[in-house]
Design a protein around this motif. Structure first.
Motif, short mmCIF file in Angstrom:
data_model
loop_
_atom_site.label_atom_id
_atom_site.label_comp_id
_atom_site.label_asym_id
_atom_site.label_seq_id
_atom_site.Cartn_x
_atom_site.Cartn_y
_atom_site.Cartn_z
N GLY A 19 73.67 59.90 40.29
CA GLY A 19 74.18 60.86 39.31
C GLY A 19 75.28 60.34 38.41
N SER A 20 75.83 59.19 38.75
CA SER A 20 76.87 58.58 37.91
C SER A 20 77.02 57.11 38.27
N ILE A 21 77.64 56.37 37.37
CA ILE A 21 77.86 54.94 37.63
C ILE A 21 78.84 54.75 38.78
N SER A 22 79.92 55.52 38.78
CA SER A 22 80.93 55.37 39.84
C SER A 22 80.34 55.69 41.22
N ALA A 23 79.46 56.69 41.28
CA ALA A 23 78.86 57.06 42.57
C ALA A 23 77.89 56.01 43.08
N GLY A 57 78.63 63.00 34.54
CA GLY A 57 77.79 61.95 35.12
C GLY A 57 76.88 61.34 34.07
N VAL A 58 75.65 61.06 34.44
CA VAL A 58 74.70 60.45 33.51
C VAL A 58 73.42 61.29 33.46
N GLN A 59 72.78 61.25 32.31
CA GLN A 59 71.47 61.87 32.13
C GLN A 59 70.56 60.86 31.44
N THR A 60 69.30 60.85 31.82
CA THR A 60 68.36 59.91 31.21
C THR A 60 67.89 60.43 29.86
N THR A 61 67.73 59.53 28.93
CA THR A 61 67.09 59.85 27.66
C THR A 61 65.58 59.86 27.88
N ALA A 62 64.82 60.16 26.84
CA ALA A 62 63.36 60.12 26.96
C ALA A 62 62.90 58.70 27.30
N VAL A 63 63.53 57.71 26.65
CA VAL A 63 63.21 56.30 26.95
C VAL A 63 63.63 55.98 28.38
N GLY A 64 64.78 56.51 28.78
CA GLY A 64 65.28 56.26 30.12
C GLY A 64 64.37 56.82 31.20
N GLU A 65 63.80 58.01 30.96
CA GLU A 65 62.87 58.60 31.92
C GLU A 65 61.68 57.67 32.15
N ARG A 66 61.15 57.14 31.05
CA ARG A 66 60.01 56.22 31.17
C ARG A 66 60.41 54.95 31.90
N MET A 67 61.61 54.45 31.60
CA MET A 67 62.07 53.23 32.22
C MET A 67 62.31 53.41 33.72
N VAL A 68 62.88 54.55 34.10
CA VAL A 68 63.10 54.84 35.52
C VAL A 68 61.77 54.91 36.26
N ASP A 69 60.78 55.55 35.65
CA ASP A 69 59.46 55.66 36.28
C ASP A 69 58.87 54.27 36.49
N HIS A 70 58.94 53.42 35.46
CA HIS A 70 58.45 52.05 35.60
C HIS A 70 59.24 51.29 36.66
N ALA A 71 60.56 51.47 36.67
CA ALA A 71 61.42 50.74 37.61
C ALA A 71 61.06 51.09 39.05
N ARG A 72 60.85 52.37 39.32
CA ARG A 72 60.52 52.77 40.69
C ARG A 72 59.20 52.13 41.13
N LYS A 73 58.21 52.12 40.25
CA LYS A 73 56.92 51.53 40.59
C LYS A 73 57.04 50.03 40.82
N ILE A 74 57.77 49.35 39.92
CA ILE A 74 57.94 47.90 40.03
C ILE A 74 58.64 47.53 41.33
N LEU A 75 59.72 48.24 41.66
CA LEU A 75 60.47 47.94 42.86
C LEU A 75 59.67 48.26 44.12
N ALA A 76 58.88 49.35 44.06
CA ALA A 76 58.05 49.69 45.22
C ALA A 76 57.00 48.62 45.47
N LEU A 77 56.37 48.15 44.40
CA LEU A 77 55.35 47.10 44.55
C LEU A 77 55.97 45.79 45.02
N ALA A 78 57.16 45.48 44.51
CA ALA A 78 57.85 44.27 44.95
C ALA A 78 58.20 44.35 46.43
N ASP A 79 58.67 45.52 46.86
CA ASP A 79 59.00 45.71 48.27
C ASP A 79 57.76 45.60 49.14
N ALA A 80 56.65 46.20 48.68
CA ALA A 80 55.40 46.12 49.44
C ALA A 80 54.91 44.68 49.54
#
Length: 292
Positions: A19-23, A57-80
């Motif tokens: 929810g924030s950078i400090s957290a 705190g922080v809120q995602t922009t429209a671009v940020g929402e797409r980037m977060v979705d990609h990031a979660r998939k990339i990290l999940a595949l890397a972990d797998a």
């Protein structure tokens, strides 16, 4: 070579989840300035602003929402991939909800693939009406859920779900059954009124001023298939659910056209990074198995 830095992706996901950078400092073990610098570099690589910072705190922009979705998939595949290469199984418990419109053979193949790729997982499945499965997911009882919804009309489901497959909705009747003339009421076999297809069917017939009566109410899709196959009434099913040998599609033109339906995957965002990666890894297995 163009690409994204994994550590920057991890920072983005950590900041959004916290929810924030400090957290996010305590989860990334980096200073706040280092996290900010990673986010700045990631925004440069993405070509747009990802987060909006404020005192709240922080809120995602429209671009940020797409980037977060990609990031979660990339990290999940890397972990797998890392777990697979090192022979480390994915462990824990998975609570999976599935619409009973989902074809049993597809469910069998899906559970088999999850079990093969993640033999350490304990899987609990809940099969029921899509509205019930959605409610259980919304209440936190399910980690992942596969539900069916009508294309273009999806009350009660979030807009950022992942579409797995789109199918035709079709009118079905018993093989050899004759259609009544337009003046006579159409005898229907349906699920209860809580089912979205029940409401859709009656709305379509009312809109086209086609008289109808409910001849049979089934508690589940298997019962509905049996009732239609026995000639107790005309029903509405998704195309892949037309599996009983005694059922056939109603010839076109006798009844109003129906919209398409889609199976979607509802995911759950976890605050725990390991749990989040586990769910993302399983979500990718589901998407790869079912997507068309």
């Amino acid at each position: 070579m163009r690409g994204f830095d994994f550590e920057q992706l991890r920072t983005l996901v950590a900041v959004v989840d916290a929810g924030s950078i400090s957290a996010a400092v305590s989860t990334r073990f980096l200073s706040q300035s280092s996290l900010s610098e990673q986010l700045r570099k990631l925004e440069e690589a993405a070509g747009g602003q990802l987060l909006v910072r404020s005192k709240m705190g922080v809120q995602t922009t429209a671009v940020g929402e797409r980037m977060v979705d990609h990031a979660r998939k990339i990290l999940a595949l890397a972990d797998a991939a890392w777990r697979d290469m090192h022979g480390i199984p994915l462990e824990g418990e998975l609570n999976l909800g599935i619409s009973d419109y989902f074809r049993p053979s597809h469910l069998m193949g899906l559970l088999n693939r999850i079990a093969q790729q993640h033999p350490g997982l304990r899987i609990r499945t809940q099969v029921g009406k899509s509205d019930e499965v959605m409610a259980a997911h919304r209440n936190g009882a399910l980690d992942l859920a596969i539900v069916m919804r009508i294309v273009g009309s999806a009350p009660g489901t979030p807009s950022d779900v992942r579409v797995l497959r789109t199918e035709r909705l079709i009118w079905v009747m018993a093989n050899g059954q004759k259609m009544a003339c337009e003046q006579k009421p159409v005898e229907l076999a349906l699920l209860p009124e809580t089912c979205s297809l029940h409401r859709l069917v009656r709305q379509q017939l009312d809109t086209h001023r086609r008289p109808h009566v409910i001849a049979h109410i089934a508690s589940g899709v298997a019962g509905l298939q049996a009732a239609v196959g026995a000639g107790l009434g005309i029903g509405c099913l998704n195309a892949s659910a037309l599996i009983e040998p005694g059922m056939v599609e109603v010839p076109k033109g006798f009844l109003p056209a129906l919209p398409d339906a889609e199976f979607v995957l509802l995911e759950t965002k976890q605050s725990d990074s390991k749990a989040s990666l586990r769910l993302q890894s399983i979500a990718e297995v589901i998407a790869a198995t079912l997507a068309v």
